[in-house]
Structures are given as structure tokens and as C-alpha cells.
Design a protein around this motif. Structure first.
Motif, PDB file in Angstrom:
ATOM      1  N   ALA A 107       0.823  -1.215   0.000  1.00 16.98           N
ATOM      2  CA  ALA A 107       0.000   0.000   0.000  1.00 16.98           C
ATOM      3  C   ALA A 107       0.856   1.264   0.000  1.00 16.98           C
ATOM      4  O   ALA A 107       0.395   2.333  -0.433  1.00 16.98           O
ATOM      5  CB  ALA A 107      -0.922   0.001   1.212  1.00 16.98           C
ATOM      6  N   THR A 108       2.089   1.162   0.469  1.00 13.41           N
ATOM      7  CA  THR A 108       2.980   2.325   0.526  1.00 13.41           C
ATOM      8  C   THR A 108       3.623   2.629  -0.826  1.00 13.41           C
ATOM      9  O   THR A 108       4.010   3.776  -1.086  1.00 13.41           O
ATOM     10  CB  THR A 108       4.089   2.078   1.575  1.00 13.41           C
ATOM     11  N   LEU A 109       3.719   1.632  -1.694  1.00 13.59           N
ATOM     12  CA  LEU A 109       4.460   1.784  -2.952  1.00 13.59           C
ATOM     13  C   LEU A 109       3.924   2.897  -3.859  1.00 13.59           C
ATOM     14  O   LEU A 109       4.721   3.695  -4.377  1.00 13.59           O
ATOM     15  CB  LEU A 109       4.477   0.439  -3.706  1.00 13.59           C
ATOM     16  N   PRO A 110       2.604   3.010  -4.108  1.00 18.56           N
ATOM     17  CA  PRO A 110       2.132   4.077  -5.007  1.00 18.56           C
ATOM     18  C   PRO A 110       2.467   5.484  -4.525  1.00 18.56           C
ATOM     19  O   PRO A 110       2.883   6.336  -5.307  1.00 18.56           O
ATOM     20  CB  PRO A 110       0.612   3.852  -5.057  1.00 18.56           C
ATOM     21  N   THR A 111       2.290   5.745  -3.219  1.00 18.46           N
ATOM     22  CA  THR A 111       2.596   7.077  -2.698  1.00 18.46           C
ATOM     23  C   THR A 111       4.090   7.359  -2.768  1.00 18.46           C
ATOM     24  O   THR A 111       4.498   8.488  -3.070  1.00 18.46           O
ATOM     25  CB  THR A 111       2.107   7.213  -1.249  1.00 18.46           C
ATOM     26  N   ALA A 112       4.907   6.333  -2.493  1.00 17.81           N
ATOM     27  CA  ALA A 112       6.361   6.516  -2.595  1.00 17.81           C
ATOM     28  C   ALA A 112       6.770   6.787  -4.038  1.00 17.81           C
ATOM     29  O   ALA A 112       7.628   7.651  -4.298  1.00 17.81           O
ATOM     30  CB  ALA A 112       7.077   5.273  -2.060  1.00 17.81           C
ATOM     31  N   LEU A 113       6.152   6.081  -4.969  1.00 21.13           N
ATOM     32  CA  LEU A 113       6.462   6.280  -6.389  1.00 21.13           C
ATOM     33  C   LEU A 113       6.089   7.694  -6.844  1.00 21.13           C
ATOM     34  O   LEU A 113       6.877   8.363  -7.529  1.00 21.13           O
ATOM     35  CB  LEU A 113       5.707   5.239  -7.230  1.00 21.13           C
ATOM     36  N   ILE A 114       4.894   8.148  -6.463  1.00 21.34           N
ATOM     37  CA  ILE A 114       4.455   9.501  -6.816  1.00 21.34           C
ATOM     38  C   ILE A 114       5.428  10.543  -6.267  1.00 21.34           C
ATOM     39  O   ILE A 114       5.801  11.502  -6.957  1.00 21.34           O
ATOM     40  CB  ILE A 114       3.029   9.768  -6.267  1.00 21.34           C
ATOM     41  N   PHE A 115       5.852  10.362  -5.023  1.00 18.00           N
ATOM     42  CA  PHE A 115       6.755  11.340  -4.407  1.00 18.00           C
ATOM     43  C   PHE A 115       8.111  11.369  -5.098  1.00 18.00           C
ATOM     44  O   PHE A 115       8.640  12.445  -5.400  1.00 18.00           O
ATOM     45  CB  PHE A 115       6.933  11.029  -2.919  1.00 18.00           C
ATOM     46  N   PHE A 116       8.677  10.206  -5.372  1.00 18.46           N
ATOM     47  CA  PHE A 116      10.005  10.162  -5.993  1.00 18.46           C
ATOM     48  C   PHE A 116       9.979  10.692  -7.425  1.00 18.46           C
ATOM     49  O   PHE A 116      10.948  11.285  -7.893  1.00 18.46           O
ATOM     50  CB  PHE A 116      10.562   8.743  -5.956  1.00 18.46           C
ATOM     51  N   LEU A 117       8.878  10.497  -8.128  1.00 19.23           N
ATOM     52  CA  LEU A 117       8.768  11.011  -9.494  1.00 19.23           C
ATOM     53  C   LEU A 117       8.658  12.532  -9.522  1.00 19.23           C
ATOM     54  O   LEU A 117       9.103  13.176 -10.478  1.00 19.23           O
ATOM     55  CB  LEU A 117       7.552  10.392 -10.190  1.00 19.23           C
ATOM     56  N   MET A 118       8.068  13.111  -8.474  1.00 20.37           N
ATOM     57  CA  MET A 118       7.808  14.552  -8.473  1.00 20.37           C
ATOM     58  C   MET A 118       8.599  15.326  -7.428  1.00 20.37           C
ATOM     59  O   MET A 118       8.368  16.522  -7.232  1.00 20.37           O
ATOM     60  CB  MET A 118       6.307  14.802  -8.251  1.00 20.37           C
ATOM     61  N   GLN A 119       9.540  14.674  -6.748  1.00 17.49           N
ATOM     62  CA  GLN A 119      10.250  15.337  -5.661  1.00 17.49           C
ATOM     63  C   GLN A 119      11.083  16.523  -6.140  1.00 17.49           C
ATOM     64  O   GLN A 119      11.309  17.475  -5.394  1.00 17.49           O
ATOM     65  CB  GLN A 119      11.142  14.333  -4.929  1.00 17.49           C
ATOM     66  N   LYS A 120      11.506  16.498  -7.417  1.00 19.27           N
ATOM     67  CA  LYS A 120      12.324  17.585  -7.958  1.00 19.27           C
ATOM     68  C   LYS A 120      11.560  18.904  -7.923  1.00 19.27           C
ATOM     69  O   LYS A 120      12.133  19.965  -7.703  1.00 19.27           O
ATOM     70  CB  LYS A 120      12.743  17.244  -9.388  1.00 19.27           C
TER      71      LYS A 120
END
Length: 281
Positions: free
Chosen positions: A256-269
Motif C-alpha cells: 500500500a505504501t508503494l504508489p505514494t512513494a512512487l508519486i513522491f520520488f517522481l515529483m520530488q524535484k
């Protein structure tokens, strides 16, 4: 002087390393727990085991329909985020760009709504959405539908405030130049404002997606059928059994944590720039 400076730096690195470890340790433990039996998790084992596949099979075979809940959460979160970005940014943009006598009064009224705890709105919201079952076009947002969960998050006071504050740094000369060139107001918003404010949209997307993905209270009230449940409801149900399987629960939490982590890492810049109100083309 240099020796003293080096010692200070060493202590800084040690202090920051300890803080970093304390911050990341719960995630490390959570991942290790997915590979162990329930009894090993309760005993606090910090050594990876070989039961991840077994925990995953038990999770997918459970009566709570984890995969269905995952799909429900994904659909609700994506639709909520897309609609919220359009509606809330339009509202924030309009409050800043278009001037009127009642603008500030309406905006202050919206901000006042942030002071009302959501728990106080549950009963009125439930009674309102329950009435939609007998109204043809509004059945899509009635109780026990995904629409009931999505609609209340499309335009929030925080997002409108967030977009308005960031719009203050948007160069107004671009709007005037576009109007002179004959571009419509909608065209200015979609073709100039949105691409220019991509950092703001990135920050708002992360906040909105995570809030929708982790939402628990309103989905618990609004979604009454088992096949409509979202991930937080299923994970809560996993832990409410008489003998909870903690290995299986940790596996469910990690997935359940993977989608939110993916969204954050893709847009963290763009996240930091968006939160500080910067505008980047």
C-alpha cells in the motif's frame, strides 16, 4: 581552528546519521517484517526471513479482497487528484487574477471552513448523500459509490488557498500579453498558467494523492459494500481479527505504501519549489 572545525563537522555528521537512521528504521523494520512469520514479528525479529511469498499468498487469498481494494483506492485517488488539480487550481487562479467586491469575503468564508473538524460534518454529509439515491443523475455520487468519496475532495479550502498563494508569484504580464494576442481566458489558463506552474501542481498532486490514498474516516462511512472498500479499510480489518497475522499485515502495508512513494520520488524535484511558491517554466 581547522581542527576545531573538523571536530564540529564530525559531530554534525554523526548527529545527522543518527537522526536519519531513527527516521528510516520503521520502514526497514516494516520491510523485514514482510519476510517473517507473525510470531517472529511480535518477537521483534530484525533478521530477514523467507516467508514473504507465503505472506503474499495468504494476503491475496484472504476474504477481504485486497486486490479489489487496491484497484478501488487507485481509481479513487487518481480521479480525485486529476479533478482536484483542475477545479481547485481554477478557483485559486480566479481568486487572484479576477478582482471583485465580494472576492475577499467569499475567500475568507472558504478559509473559515478549514476551522470545522471533519468529524462534525460526517452526519450532515451522510444524510445529504443518502438522499442522492433517489435522484437519477446524482446516483453516481450517492452513498456506497466511489463518487461519494471523490466529490468531497475535489475542491478543498487548503488546495484553493495553496493555488491562490502560489498564483501571487505568477507573472501577470504573461496574462496581459496573451489577451493582447487574442487568447481566450480558458486558453490562458490551460496553455500558459498550467505549464508555468508545474512545480505548484507537482506539490499539490503529491499532497492530494496521499490524502486520498490514506483517507479512512469518510470511506468507512460512505462505502458500505465489501467490494467497494479501499485499502485503509481492508488493512484496518486485517488487524481487527482475533489472531492477526502480522507478517501478512506488514506485507499489505508495504504494498500500500508503494504508489505514494512512487508519486513522491517522481515529483520530488518540483515538490520543494512548489511548496515554497516558486514558479518555473
Amino acid at each position: 581552528m581547522n581542527k576545531k572545525f573538523n571536530i564540529i563537522n564530525i559531530f554534525k555528521y554523526i548527529f545527522l546519521s543518527v537522526l536519519s537512521f531513527i527516521s528510516i528504521f520503521p520502514f526497514i523494520w516494516m520491510i523485514i517484517a514482510t519476510t517473517n512469520k507473525s510470531v517472529d514479528v511480535t518477537n521483534g525479529t530484525l533478521i530477514p526471513g523467507g516467508y514473504f511469498i507465503e505472506n503474499l499468498k495468504n494476503l491475496l487469498a484472504s476474504d477481504l479482497k485486497y486486490t479489489t481494494a487496491f484497484k478501488n483506492s487507485l481509481v479513487i485517488s487518481i480521479i480525485t487528484t486529476v479533478l482536484a488539480m483542475i477545479v481547485s487550481s481554477l478557483a485559486g487562479y480566479a481568486f487572484e487574477v479576477y478582482k471583485s467586491k465580494s472576492r475577499e469575503r467569499i475567500f475568507n468564508f472558504i478559509l473559515l471552513s478549514m476551522m470545522v473538524p471533519f468529524a462534525a460534518l460526517i452526519v450532515p454529509l451522510f444524510r445529504l448523500f443518502s438522499k442522492f439515491n433517489s435522484m437519477g443523475p446524482l446516483k453516481a455520487i450517492a452513498i456506497n459509490t466511489s463518487g461519494a468519496v471523490i466529490i468531497i475532495s475535489v475542491a478543498t479550502a487548503f488546495l484553493i488557498f495553496f493555488f491562490r498563494q502560489n498564483t501571487k508569484s505568477f507573472p501577470k504580464d504573461l496574462i496581459e500579453a496573451a489577451r493582447i494576442d487574442g487568447l481566450s481566458e480558458i486558453g490562458i489558463f490551460f496553455r500558459i498558467y498550467m505549464p508555468t506552474m508545474k512545480s505548484t501542481y507537482a506539490a499539490a498532486t503529491i499532497v492530494t494523492f496521499m490524502a486520498s490514498w490514506n483517507s479512512y474516516l469518510w470511506p468507512l462511512i460512505a462505502l458500505q459494500s465489501p467490494e467497494k472498500r479501499t485499502l485503509p479499510l481492508v488493512i484496518s480489518a486485517l488487524g481487527s481479527s482475533y489472531t492477526p497475522d502480522y507478517g501478512m499485515i506488514m506485507t499489505a502495508v508495504v504494498i500500500a505504501t508503494l504508489p505514494t512513494a512512487l508519486i513522491f520520488f517522481l515529483m520530488q524535484k518540483h515538490f520543494v519549489a512548489g511548496m515554497t511558491g516558486s514558479v518555473k517554466g
